[in-house]
Design an enzyme around this catalytic site. Structure first.
Site, PDB file in Angstrom:
ATOM      1  N   GLY A  11       0.811  -1.204   0.000  1.00 58.70           N
ATOM      2  CA  GLY A  11       0.000   0.000   0.000  1.00 58.70           C
ATOM      3  C   GLY A  11       0.846   1.256   0.000  1.00 58.70           C
ATOM      4  O   GLY A  11       0.461   2.272   0.580  1.00 58.70           O
ATOM      5  N   GLY A  14      -0.677   4.686  -0.892  1.00 59.87           N
ATOM      6  CA  GLY A  14      -1.723   5.226  -0.041  1.00 59.87           C
ATOM      7  C   GLY A  14      -1.206   6.239   0.961  1.00 59.87           C
ATOM      8  O   GLY A  14      -0.002   6.498   1.064  1.00 59.87           O
ATOM      9  N   TYR A 137     -15.925  -2.762   7.747  1.00 57.21           N
ATOM     10  CA  TYR A 137     -14.492  -2.450   7.762  1.00 57.21           C
ATOM     11  C   TYR A 137     -13.869  -2.850   9.095  1.00 57.21           C
ATOM     12  O   TYR A 137     -12.777  -3.427   9.145  1.00 57.21           O
ATOM     13  CB  TYR A 137     -14.307  -0.954   7.517  1.00 57.21           C
ATOM     14  CG  TYR A 137     -12.874  -0.485   7.548  1.00 57.21           C
ATOM     15  CD1 TYR A 137     -12.005  -0.773   6.514  1.00 57.21           C
ATOM     16  CD2 TYR A 137     -12.396   0.276   8.614  1.00 57.21           C
ATOM     17  CE1 TYR A 137     -10.691  -0.338   6.530  1.00 57.21           C
ATOM     18  CE2 TYR A 137     -11.086   0.724   8.643  1.00 57.21           C
ATOM     19  CZ  TYR A 137     -10.235   0.421   7.606  1.00 57.21           C
ATOM     20  OH  TYR A 137      -8.936   0.853   7.628  1.00 57.21           O
TER      21      TYR A 137
END
Length: 313
Positions: A11, A14, A137
């Site tokens: 990631g 990000g 989530y």
């Protein structure tokens, strides 16, 4: 972590992953492995296994995730559940198979129950129902940190989990529907200023309390923990103080230079009434944040103004 070690930052494009890369480079690490989503689909087990067998990373920062604000979480819960579970299970299990020395799993403060004593201690996890607006989530993130714990217990791995509070900083997602609160408000106030609007509408009552931490601080804390902590218990990473949404709105209004008024749409949800992490475990290890909220917001706003053509989604 040895300076010559191969470090995979999952990631890296990000918000958090890019900050971790900056921190590692600042500390003298140059053997950093990066892959974009187009180059490596972390939801595909075979691709992840092939990548790990080829690169053989020594350390892993698992910062890849499907993230978004209240609106995104409420409208796409299945997507948030599936994508996050798939990425976590593939990376964590393959790291075990390839004998990675240490892994850091980036969780989220939203994993804690909706109503718990404040500030929130690590041991409050799974003691009460979750906040419904980001339940999918949160459950996916809880699964990831429990997976790290169980692999440590069964296989003797050295995997740690960190739980940051609400994060913000340069490079954030400023999408009008899918952003988190700070980037969303920065864009909203800026566009209202450009259009000379008389009002800006904020969701909820303005009474909800939130804690915000700059991404460079969370990267610094993550690096600190990789060097100094091992254990099955997750570690909170917070700023240590919270602020009401009304106070946040007024602060952003000041930084942007918007001269109108703020109105509140009370038909929209506030989310969890208060969310302040107890970061005393981390603070007692010797780490503390260095970027004040007003300073960090001003830095983030400058980033938005410079790069806003990329954020017109």
């Amino acid at each position: 972590m040895e300076k010559e070690a191969k470090i995979y930052v999952a990631g890296h494009t990000g918000l958090v992953g890019s900050a971790i890369v900056r921190k590692l480079e600042k500390e003298g690490y140059h053997n950093i492995i990066k892959r974009t989503h187009k180059e490596l689909d972390l939801t595909c087990q075979s691709e992840v296994q092939k990548f790990f067998k080829k690169e053989k990373p020594d350390y892993v920062f698992l910062a890849a995730a499907k993230v978004g604000g209240i609106h995104a979480n409420e409208t796409a819960p299945a997507e948030f559940m599936y994508l996050n579970l798939a990425m976590e299970t593939n990376v964590i299990h393959t790291a075990y198979e390839m004998q990675v020395k240490k892994l850091l799993f980036m969780g989220s403060g939203c994993i804690y129950p909706r109503i718990v004593p404040q500030p929130i201690k690590e041991e409050y996890l799974l003691t009460a129902p979750l906040e419904k607006t980001n339940e999918a989530y949160a459950i996916a993130k809880i699964a990831g940190l429990k997976m790290c714990e169980f692999y440590n217990r069964q296989y003797g791995t050295d995997y740690i989990s960190v739980m940051p509070c609400n994060l913000y900083g340069p490079g954030d997602n400023y999408h009008p529907q899918h952003s988190h609160v700070i980037p969303g408000l920065l864009r909203k106030f800026h566009e209202a200023k450009e259009k000379k609007d008389k009002t800006v509408t904020m969701w909820g009552t303005g009474t909800a309390l939130r804690e915000f931490l700059h991404i460079d601080d969370v990267a610094d804390a993550s690096y600190f923990l990789m060097q100094n902590y091992s254990g099955n218990e997750c570690v909170n990473i917070g700023y240590g103080k919270d602020i009401t949404m009304k106070e946040l709105g007024e602060l952003i209004k000041e930084i942007v230079g918007f001269e109108g008024e703020i109105v509140y749409d009370t038909s929209m949800p506030d989310g969890t009434p208060r969310k302040l992490l107890d970061s005393s475990k981390l603070f007692e290890m010797g780490w503390s944040p260095s970027i004040k909220l007003k300073e960090g917001l001003a830095q983030t706003y400058e980033d938005y103004k410079v790069n806003r053509n990329k954020y017109r989604g």
